[in-house]
Design an enzyme around this catalytic site. Structure first.
Site, short mmCIF file in Angstrom:
data_model
loop_
_atom_site.label_atom_id
_atom_site.label_comp_id
_atom_site.label_asym_id
_atom_site.label_seq_id
_atom_site.Cartn_x
_atom_site.Cartn_y
_atom_site.Cartn_z
N TYR A 145 16.63 29.64 7.75
CA TYR A 145 15.46 30.28 8.34
C TYR A 145 15.57 30.39 9.86
O TYR A 145 16.00 29.46 10.53
CB TYR A 145 14.20 29.48 8.01
CG TYR A 145 13.77 29.61 6.56
CD1 TYR A 145 13.41 30.85 6.03
CD2 TYR A 145 13.70 28.50 5.74
CE1 TYR A 145 13.01 30.98 4.71
CE2 TYR A 145 13.30 28.61 4.42
CZ TYR A 145 12.96 29.86 3.91
OH TYR A 145 12.57 29.99 2.60
N MET A 158 12.22 23.92 2.16
CA MET A 158 11.35 23.11 1.31
C MET A 158 12.14 22.30 0.27
O MET A 158 11.83 21.13 -0.01
CB MET A 158 10.33 24.00 0.59
CG MET A 158 9.29 23.19 -0.19
SD MET A 158 8.15 24.22 -1.11
CE MET A 158 7.07 24.80 0.17
N LYS A 218 0.85 -1.20 0.00
CA LYS A 218 0.00 0.00 0.00
C LYS A 218 0.89 1.25 0.00
O LYS A 218 2.12 1.14 0.21
CB LYS A 218 -0.92 -0.01 1.22
CG LYS A 218 -0.19 -0.07 2.55
CD LYS A 218 -1.17 -0.22 3.70
CE LYS A 218 -0.44 -0.38 5.01
NZ LYS A 218 -1.19 0.08 6.15
N ARG A 234 -9.21 -0.61 16.03
CA ARG A 234 -9.23 0.24 14.83
C ARG A 234 -10.34 -0.26 13.91
O ARG A 234 -11.36 0.37 13.77
CB ARG A 234 -7.85 0.21 14.16
CG ARG A 234 -7.72 1.18 13.02
CD ARG A 234 -6.30 1.28 12.48
NE ARG A 234 -5.83 0.07 11.86
CZ ARG A 234 -4.65 -0.04 11.24
NH1 ARG A 234 -3.81 0.99 11.21
NH2 ARG A 234 -4.28 -1.18 10.69
C1 LIG Z 1 -3.61 -4.27 8.44
C2 LIG Z 1 -2.14 -4.21 8.24
N1 LIG Z 1 -1.45 -5.34 8.05
C3 LIG Z 1 -0.11 -5.34 7.87
C4 LIG Z 1 0.61 -4.17 7.86
C5 LIG Z 1 2.11 -4.22 7.70
O1 LIG Z 1 2.72 -3.80 8.89
P1 LIG Z 1 4.31 -3.63 8.98
O2 LIG Z 1 4.69 -2.54 8.05
O3 LIG Z 1 4.54 -3.27 10.40
O4 LIG Z 1 4.88 -4.94 8.60
C6 LIG Z 1 -0.06 -2.96 8.06
C7 LIG Z 1 0.70 -1.70 8.08
O5 LIG Z 1 0.31 -0.63 8.35
C8 LIG Z 1 -1.47 -2.98 8.25
O6 LIG Z 1 -2.17 -1.85 8.45
#
Ligand SMILES: Cc1ncc(COP(=O)(O)O)c(C=O)c1O
Length: 356
Positions: A253, A301, A35, A129
């Site tokens: 800055y 920046m 992701k 969550r």
């Molecule tokens: C639902 C879920 N599974 C797996 C992962 C992977 O976690 P990691 O990057 O700690 O291995 C994430 C990361 O945010 C996640 O949200």
């Protein structure tokens, strides 16, 4: 390419890191979490490099999944947040995507959908969550199995909240809570990168590795090198100016840093507009020709300044490593009050990603 800042993505490191995790947890399925544009490495780059070693991929949205499908047509793709609206369901079906089902609203939409889909049920074992409380899961499994013949429940998924801290009792508690969800015929997926390294025998067969795939340590107090991981990204740029400053000159800055003596000051082409952390304090290290030199003044920046007293021969055009081999992104993250995941996924689109 004119501006010298670039992120070099090391394809061999991605494959190596997956292989390390396979050796630690033999016989499990490795789900590469790609992701957020492959944690900033470029989704396509990561998928191509990881595909031979990964059994499946995980993303956060249908849009990410479709980008993935353009490179990898067959391996399973888990949607970690499931679907957001009904209109996505035909796409899940067409592209063989596996949504995680975490809410009553999603369940009702699945019940009303008439075509076949494969799903995972999300159990909340303590992260609070997403997901159904563990005690509710058996009832939902029963409902899917008895009244939704078009839905195949592939397994149960949960997420660890504190596995990065090997001393946290929560991880053991979450695994135990998950272990109580004995659902005949279901597969399980709980562990993230930290779980893979800390739990010698896992209750799950689908392991979701994110940050460790990218070569950063998932564990507080353990370096990536100790775990056998290699950084999958080197963020590098160049000195674009070297200027002789005088004792008492202030840098950047708000004039937060004052030269204690006459000294050379270098200007590096990288800044918070690229995703380099604005909160990196003076003293944060970069490498020039393998020599560490400290950041001075505030990060701008597009640029920041470095103290070149340790390298009086440094010249404009010299290569500067901001993180990567020899300079863990964990170090820059910790100094800036954040985590490697944030820095890697926060690199902005103007930084070219080049696969090496
Ligand atoms: C639902 C879920 N599974 C797996 C992962 C992977 O976690 P990691 O990057 O700690 O291995 C994430 C990361 O945010 C996640 O949200």
């Amino acid at each position: 390419m004119s501006r010298p800042l670039k992120a070099i993505v090391h394809a061999s490191a991605l494959a190596h890191n997956l292989a390390v995790m396979r050796r630690i947890q033999p016989g499990r399925r490795m789900v590469a979490v790609v992701k957020a544009d492959g944690y900033g490495h470029g989704l396509e780059n990561v998928v191509r490099a990881a595909a031979p070693e990964a059994d499946a991929f995980a993303v956060s949205s249908v849009e990410e999944a479709l980008a993935l499908r353009a490179v990898e047509a067959h391996k399973p793709v888990l949607l970690l947040e499931g679907f957001f609206e009904e209109a996505e369901l035909p796409l899940l079906e067409r592209f063989g995507l596996w949504p995680v089902v975490h809410s009553p609203e999603q369940l009702e939409r699945l019940a009303a959908y008439r075509s076949e889909l494969t799903v995972w049920l999300k159990a909340d074992t303590g992260m609070n969550r997403l997901g159904f409380r563990a005690a509710e899961c058996a009832r939902i499994v029963e409902r899917i199995r008895t009244s939704m013949p078009h839905i195949t429940l592939r397994g149960l998924v949960s997420h660890l909240s504190s596995a990065d801290d090997p001393d946290s009792p929560l991880t053991g508690w979450q695994y135990k809570e998950f272990g109580h969800l004995a659902v005949a015929g279901a597969e399980y997926s709980v562990s993230n990168s930290a779980g893979i390294f800390t739990a010698p025998t896992l209750p799950d067969e689908w392991l979701r590795c994110g940050i460790a795939l990218y070569g950063a340590s998932p564990l507080v107090g353990r370096s990536a090198a100790e775990l056998g991981l290699r950084p999958a990204m080197t963020l590098e740029s160049e000195l674009i100016s070297v200027r002789p400053c005088l004792r008492g000159d202030t840098i950047g800055y708000a004039a937060t840093w004052e030269c204690p003596e006459d000294m050379p000051v270098g200007v590096v082409a990288a800044g918070y507009g690229d995703g380099y952390p604005r909160h990196a304090p003076a003293g944060t290290r970069v490498l020039i020709g393998g020599t560490p030199v400290p950041v001075i003044g505030r990060i701008c920046m597009d640029m920041f300044m470095v103290d070149l007293r340790a390298l009086p021969g440094a010249r404009a055009g010299d290569r500067v490593v901001l993180w990567g081999e020899g300079l863990p992104v964990e170090e820059i993250a910790a100094g800036s009050g954040t985590i490697p995941n944030d820095l890697l996924s926060g690199l902005t689109s103007r930084v070219p990603r080049l696969v090496a």
